[in-house]
Every structure is written in structure tokens, then in C-alpha cells.
Design an enzyme around this catalytic site. Structure first.
Site, PDB file in Angstrom:
ATOM      1  CB  ALA A 200      -0.896  -0.042   1.112  1.00 21.41           C
ATOM      2  CB  THR A 233       2.748  -0.299   5.399  1.00 22.03           C
ATOM      3  OG1 THR A 233       3.786  -0.786   6.170  1.00 22.03           O
ATOM      4  CG2 THR A 233       1.404  -0.569   6.428  1.00 22.03           C
ATOM      5  CG  ASP A 234       6.315   2.582   0.882  1.00 28.09           C
ATOM      6  OD1 ASP A 234       7.459   1.981   0.919  1.00 28.09           O
ATOM      7  OD2 ASP A 234       6.521   3.172  -0.454  1.00 28.09           O
ATOM      8  CD1 TRP A 235      11.383  -0.031   4.912  1.00 23.69           C
ATOM      9  CD2 TRP A 235       9.813  -0.913   3.585  1.00 23.69           C
ATOM     10  NE1 TRP A 235      11.568  -1.549   4.862  1.00 23.69           N
ATOM     11  CE2 TRP A 235      10.695  -1.911   4.021  1.00 23.69           C
ATOM     12  CE3 TRP A 235       8.494  -1.259   3.480  1.00 23.69           C
ATOM     13  CZ2 TRP A 235      10.577  -3.292   3.618  1.00 23.69           C
ATOM     14  CZ3 TRP A 235       8.430  -2.424   2.551  1.00 23.69           C
ATOM     15  CH2 TRP A 235       9.191  -3.618   3.063  1.00 23.69           C
TER      16      TRP A 235
END
Ligand code: BGC
Length: 742
Positions: A200, A233-235
Site C-alpha cells: 500500500a 505497508t510501504d516503509w
């Protein structure tokens, strides 16, 4: 143990632990992250690594003396320019094999955002402005990676189409634009490749962080599309891990112990229920169970790098796009070449950030030409080597670092400083590649001598871009710097005076302005960011060993101001935007240019070849829910070559306002020798003809023009297809009743 039993076996704490990553990978230096292990029941930690241009791990580790060299493949925009599904599958497989042999379980690739604006700093990691081309290429790439048992991740879901304020910018887009363009690319890729994971995006979409959006992650992805894989999630994305898990996230990355504590606390307070936790964790476990790590595979640490460099070379060759050629190319193998431009000596292999790679070598343009035995003007080469050091260090020294840094790293490892050295050499190389070097240092008399004794001038213009920034400032990026313009102008004037040709190579992550100078030169070859085999591939295309067969996966603009998406860039307020409105709706790229009759510099799908193709015998048939388009393609020119057959469909203008035409299918031919032909059949599902309105997909009745061509504007054959009734689909593509009020 099977999945259900494992879920039953786990304690609540353990389940919650598995929803949060274990931080940046400690097992594999340079890998972006890993999941947590549950040693009690032998659940291993799986490793996730970037990225789209190849496995991004450091070439050495602190703990041992081995090397971990990976291949720098061409960047995504080049891969899309090949329009070659089989080739991309091969690239994906090679990347997967490298991941497998170095112990990486999941690749954080491919990137599937849309080239909405040419200035997005990460467009090099993304495929195209068109969702069909993006989705098909992504699917091939994923199938390749996953064919060897490594997982792939589609990212960044969704509308992360610019880098400015990416962590919080709020993208305002209509449901139609999302469904037809931005989500559509992901939808096609999911349908055709079933990726293990989806990431995401950072940004907000219509007011909610993508990583916290139940609409996006649960309604669209799970309920409508029936996606079964893992969603991460993205980081460090978003601002609320509890909301993330509730919205549908399975894995929060990179993760830390505080988030574990927060989620446990939330569970105790009743903010998270057990059913949700069980659902989320089961998909994490499902991925872990599929992983090579769990299956007990032991990495060999010996991927076939030689084979992979050939695949990187092959892909590069097929992705170059010849924009212009006034009898300058191909060059004769006896041509004497004067090589200009910093980019010819330091060719940019790829972009920066998580899409970067750390290969053992990068073949520059000059080295590539030399490798093919071409006579380079040595005096000019020497001038560059002497002049450049006074600006930014010594070319030979830098190249020797590039060649021998693995040895340096090993030596440094003995002293315990290898980490520093890896970072230092990587950053120094990138920094030097990026430094502004004035290009107009050649004296006119020297230039005349060079023009006199050579047959052709080659000028490379290089650009780099990377994660976190869009391509600003414009001068020196989208627009040439004055010294670059001067170089092109002077070299062209002098060489043309001597009746010699000038060829320009664009080593760029995306379009740059060419309108002001393209008439000055005889040929323009776009090589994008072509990976480690850059110079070899460039030499072979220049010399005609391969005819260019890349086609633009985007519309090449004349200037930035003609593009509607640029009007609001980078958002509102301009100096520090919090919001970006996709006011152009579905009219992105050629959908805008073609519908509103604006002429780009070069259109979507465009690219010249050294040979010519004729299209014949078009047949269009509707069979059940498919449209079948059949034709013959004949090579009527003098060189062997490949053609990209593109099918655009012009729909009837009914109740729904629609782009005048859209790409609905394509196929690249095999290598055709002069006089040879191939029968091409392109099958288009009827649902691809639909538009999204009033909550469903509608294919309006009427006459459809099927246009077959070598670009969006070079239509060679066309025919018609008539549909007597509207055809409607719900959001999961089940046939549904149409509103018959028309
Ligand atoms: C990027 C992702 C990447 C991740 C891990 C993020 O900053 O947006 O594309 O996979 O870092 O490196």
C-alpha cells in the site's frame, strides 16, 4: 502443520508479532526488511528486498568474505518500451533466480504507478502512462519472479504518481479515473499473475492514507477483486498502525517493537478483535509457508550472473526507442566516431533510492563501442579524461573503484569497516555521476579537427532521478542546461559543415525537452536507464546488429505546459502541497493528446526501426466475450527486425464521455528477416471495451472502430465491430443488467 493448525497453535502475542516486520534486514545486508520468526514452532523470518531493476542487496556482508553481486537490469520504463511479454518474463525469472540464490524470499517489485506527469522522480521504476501496457508487463515480470518460488510485490497501491510530499499528499481522484486508469493497472496484473504481495502506498487517497483505507484494501482488493495474497505497508507509511490492520494491512513494514506494543494494547482495549487478527496473520503465514526459506531451500550464493548479464543486455537492446533518423543510423562498423558528453563516459545505469542496484560493472557508451572494435577518436577521449578530472575526479580512478570495489570491500572487511566502504563507494559513484559538468569546454579549432578526422559525432545527454524527489529544478533536468545546448549546437554546426552526421543518445529516466534542438541533429536514440550492459547494447543498436524495436510507453511532450496534469503540479498550495487534484480525470497521456487533438513531440507507441513493415489481411471477429483481431505483418525493408503491433479501439460516443481511442491489445513479432511474415492474433476480452459510470462497467452499444497500427497515430489497417446491445458488468466483472433507460 497446515495453516489452520498453525493459527490455532499461536498465542495472541505471537499472532500480533507476526503482523509487524522485524526492521531493516539484519540477515541480508542491504535488503529492505524481514518478517519476525516464531522459533517455538519453527516459523522462519522471511527476507524482503527491493527492487524493480534487480535485487538490491549490498555486494558484501560484514559477517563473511563472500561476494553478493547482483545484476543491474534495465529500469522499468525501458522494460515497458520492449512491449515484449516473453522477454519481460525472462527478466523477471532472472531476478527471481538471483533473489533465490542469495536467500531473498520476496521481491519488492514491480512498481506499477502511472506516468501521470513526466516529472515524477520515480517514473523510471514504473512502466507506462497506460494501464493495459503497465498491467501486462507487470504481470509478465511477476510470473517470471514467481516461477522460481520467490514472491513478487506490486507497489505502490495506489496513485503514488509523484514524489513531492509523498508521505502525506492527498490525491483527489474520481472513482472513474481510479477504476479505469490507476487501479486498472493493478487489477490486470493481479488477474494475470497472482502476486504474493501488494504494497500500500504512502499517499492519501480522497482523504485517507492508502495504508489505512478500508475502501481500497478491503472493499476493492479483497471483496471485489478477491485478492488472496499479503498486503503490506510501504516503509513507515501512514500514521496509525491500528487503523492499518483494521483497514486490511497484514504486515506493517519495516516494523518495530513499539508497534507490537501498541497493537497488543489495542487488542486488550477491544480496539482490535481476534477475528481480524486471525484473518490478517493467516495471510502472513500463508506467504511464509510458501517461501523457499520455509521449504528448506539452501541458497547457493552462486546465481548465474553471466547468463543474467546476457538477459539484461537482450532486454536493453529491445527497449531502446529510435525517435529520429535522417539517414544517420545504423553506423558502419568502420566509422570513426567522436564521442561527446559526460554520459558517454559515465553512462547512467539506473535511478536512485530503493530502485537502485549495486552491480559489479556498468559498461559505458565508449567502452561498449570499443568492445565492438570501433575506432573512437582517442584525442577527444583523452581530452574528456583530462578535462573532466579537473571538475570532478578522475575517470580512470572512478572506473577502477567500480571494477575493484569488491576487493576493496573484502580488504576493508578485515579491518571491520566494510559497511562504511560499501556506502561510501556507492554514494561517491552516484554523486559523481550526478555532478554538473560544463559540457562546452571544447575550443572551436579543436572541434573542427575532430570533425575533419571522424565520420560521425555521438553526443550522450544523461539524467538521473530517484526516490523522494520529483525532477526539479526544470533547467538541467527536463530542459537542457545552456552548456549542453551549446555542445549540441556547436558539434552539429561543425560536423554538418564537414558533411558528417550527429547522433544523440538520451540516457534519461523519462522525457526531456527536445523541441528546441531536435532539428539540429540527425538521429535521436532514447536508451532510458539501461542497466549494467548499457554500452554493449547501445553499440549494437548503433551498429545495426540489432534494429531498434522499442516503442514509447508514454507520450513524449513538446513542453510541460501542454500537459493538463502539469497544470496543478506539484499540488496545492504550490510551495508545500498537501493535496493534488487529478482534474484531468481519465484524460491522461495519449487519452488527452488524441481526444483533444494536441500533437505531442512523439506519440504513445511510437518508435522507428531500420526496416519497414507492412500490415495485411485484417480480420476482426467477435466470438463469445472476445474480440479476435488477426493480421499479417511482413518485413518489407532491408534489415531483420521486430514490430510491435498495437490495437487501439475507438468506441461509439454514447451516453458516457470517453477518450477517442484506447490501447486494447498488442503483440511483438518474432525477429523477421527481410521478406518474412508473421501472422499475429490479438484477443481482446469484450469487457476491456467498457467505461466505468454509475457504479458499474458498461460497454455501450454501437460501432467500434478497431485500429491496428505501429503507434497510436500510425494506424495502418482498420475495421469495424458492431454491438447491438449494451453489455454491463459489476465491479467484480460479473455480467449485470444495464439500465435500459436509454
Ligand atoms: C519505497 C518502496 C521500497 C521500500 C523499501 C520505500 O521508501 O517507497 O518502494 O520498497 O522503501 O526499501
Amino acid at each position: 502443520m497446515n495453516l489452520d493448525n498453525i493459527v490455532k497453535e499461536l498465542t495472541l502475542e505471537e499472532k500480533i508479532t507476526l503482523l509487524i516486520g522485524a526492521g531493516i534486514s539484519k540477515t541480508i545486508l542491504g535488503a529492505a526488511g524481514e518478517t519476525r520468526a516464531i522459533q517455538r514452532i519453527a516459523i522462519p523470518s522471511v527476507v524482503l528486498s527491493d527492487g524493480p531493476a534487480g535485487v538490491r542487496i549490498y555486494p558484501a556482508r560484514l559477517s563473511d568474505k563472500k561476494t553478493y553481486i547482483t545484476t543491474a537490469f534495465p529500469n522499468a520504463v525501458l522494460l515497458a518500451s520492449t512491449w515484449n511479454i516473453e522477454l519481460i518474463e525472462k527478466v523477471g525469472k532472472a531476478i527471481g533466480e538471483e533473489a533465490k540464490e542469495y536467500g531473498v524470499d520476496v521481491m519488492l517489485a514491480p512498481g506499477l504507478n502511472i506516468h501521470r506527469i513526466p516529472l515524477c522522480g520515480r517514473n523510471f521504476e514504473y512502466f507506462s502512462e497506460d494501464p493495459l501496457l503497465s498491467g501486462e508487463i507487470a504481470a509478465a515480470y511477476v510470473r517470471g519472479i514467481q516461477s522460481v518460488g520467490v514472491g513478487a510485490t506490486l507497489k505502490h497501491f495506489v496513485a503514488n504518481d509523484q514524489e513531492t510530499n509523498r508521505f502525506f499528499i492527498n490525491v483527489i481522484a474520481s472513482e472513474r479515473a481510479l477504476r479505469e486508469i490507476y487501479l486498472r493497472a493493478f487489477e490486470i496484473a493481479i488477474e494475470k499473475s497472482n502476486p504474493w504481495a501488494i504494497m500500500a502506498a504512502y499517499n492519501k487517497l480522497n482523504g485517507r492514507y492508502c495504508s489505512q483505507s478500508p475502501w481500497l484494501l478491503t472493499k476493492v482488493l479483497r471483496e471485489e477483486w478477491k485478492y488472496e495474497g499479503l498486503v503490506m505497508t510501504d516503509w513507515w507509511a501512514g500514521d496509525d498502525p491500528i487503523e492499518q490492520i483494521k483497514a486490511g494491512i497484514n504486515l506493517i513494514m519495516p516494523g518495530d517493537d513499539n508497534i507490537v506494543k501498541r497493537l497488543l494494547e489495542a487488542y486488550k482495549q477491544g480496539l482490535l478483535d481476534e477475528k481480524t487478527v486471525n484473518d490478517r496473520v493467516s495471510r502472513v503465514l500463508n506467504l511464509v509457508l510458501k517461501s523457499l526459506k520455509y521449504q528448506g531451500y539452501t541458497p547457493s550464493f552462486k546465481p548465474d550472473l553471466e547468463k543474467h548479464s546476457e538477459i539484461a543486455y537482450e532486454a536493453a537492446v529491445e527497449g531502446f526507442v529510435l525517435l529520429k533518423n535522417d539517414n544517420a543510423l545504423p553506423l558502419s562498423s568502420s566509422a570513426r566516431i567522436a564521442v561527446f558528453g559526460k554520459g558517454s563516459y559515465f553512462t547512467v545505469k539506473g535511478g536512485l533510492g530503493s530502485g537502485n542496484t549495486y552491480p559489479k560493472h556498468v559498461v559505458s557508451v565508449v567502452d561498449g563501442l570499443r568492445g565492438r572494435g570501433i575506432t573512437i577518436d582517442e584525442e577527444l577521449d583523452n581530452i574528456y579524461r583530462k578535462v573532466l578530472p579537473s571538475f570532478w575526479g578522475n575517470v580512470d580512478f572512478m572506473n577502477s573503484i567500480r571494477r575493484s570495489r569488491i576487493d576493496l570491500i573484502k580488504e576493508a572487511d578485515a579491518l571491520g569497516v566494510s559497511w562504511l566502504l560499501i556506502d561510501f563507494t556507492e554514494h561517491m559513484l552516484e554523486y559523481l555521476n550526478n555532478l554538473h559538468v560544463p559540457e562546452n569546454f571544447l575550443d572551436i579549432n579543436v572541434l573542427e579537427g575532430i570533425a575533419y578526422r571522424n565520420d560521425v559525432a555521438l553526443i550522450t545527454i544523461s539524467r538521473i532521478s530517484g526516490e523522494g524527489f520529483d525532477r526539479l529544478p526544470l533547467k538541467g533536468d527536463f530542459y537542457l542546461r545552456d552548456d549542453e545546448f551549446d555542445l549540441i549546437k556547436k558539434v552539429s554546426e561543425v560536423f554538418h559543415r564537414f558533411n558528417k552526421k550527429v547522433v544523440t543518445i538520451l540516457n534519461v529516466p523519462g522525457p526531456i525537452e527536445i523541441d528546441s534542438w531536435r532539428d539540429l541533429v540527425d538521429a535521436i536514440l532514447v536508451v532510458w536507464l539501461p542497466g549494467q550492459e548499457a554500452g554493449r547494447a547501445i553499440a549494437d543498436v548503433l551498429l545495426g546488429r540489432n534494429s531498434p524495436s522499442g516503442r514509447l510507453p508514454l507520450s513524449w511532450p513538446n513542453n510541460l505546459y501542454e500537459i493538463p496534469t502539469m497544470r496543478g503540479f506539484p499540488g496545492e498550495p504550490k510551495n508545500n502541497p498537501v493535496k493534488v487534484v487529478y482534474g484531468e480525470d481519465v484524460y491522461v497521456g495519449y487519452r488527452y493528446y488524441d481526444t483533444f487533438n494536441v500533437e505531442p513531440a512523439y506519440e504513445f507507441g511510437y518508435g522507428l526501426s531500420y526496416t519497414e513493415f507492412e500490415y495485411r489481411d485484417l480480420e476482426i471477429r467477435k466470438e463469445n466475450d472476445m474480440v479476435k483481431v488477426k493480421l499479417k505483418v511482413i518485413n518489407v525493408g532491408r534489415y531483420p527486425g521486430k514490430e510491435v503491433v498495437q490495437v487501439y479501439i475507438k468506441p461509439p460516443q454514447g451516453r458516457i464521455d470517453k477518450p477517442i481511442q484506447e490501447l486494447k491489445g498488442f503483440q511483438k513479432t518474432k525477429l523477421l528477416n527481410p521478406g518474412c511474415e508473421e501472422e499475429v492474433e490479438i484477443v481482446i476480452p469484450i469487457k476491456y471495451l467498457s467505461s466505468f459510470a454509475e457504479g458499474k462497467w458498461t460497454v455501450e452499444r454501437g460501432i467500434y472502430e478497431v485500429r491496428v497500427g505501429s503507434s497510436s497515430r500510425r494506424i495502418k489497417l482498420s475495421g469495424y465491430l458492431e454491438l447491438e446491445n449494451d453489455i454491463c458488468f459489476d465491479v467484480s466483472w460479473n455480467r449485470t443488467r444495464c439500465n435500459e433507460g436509454n
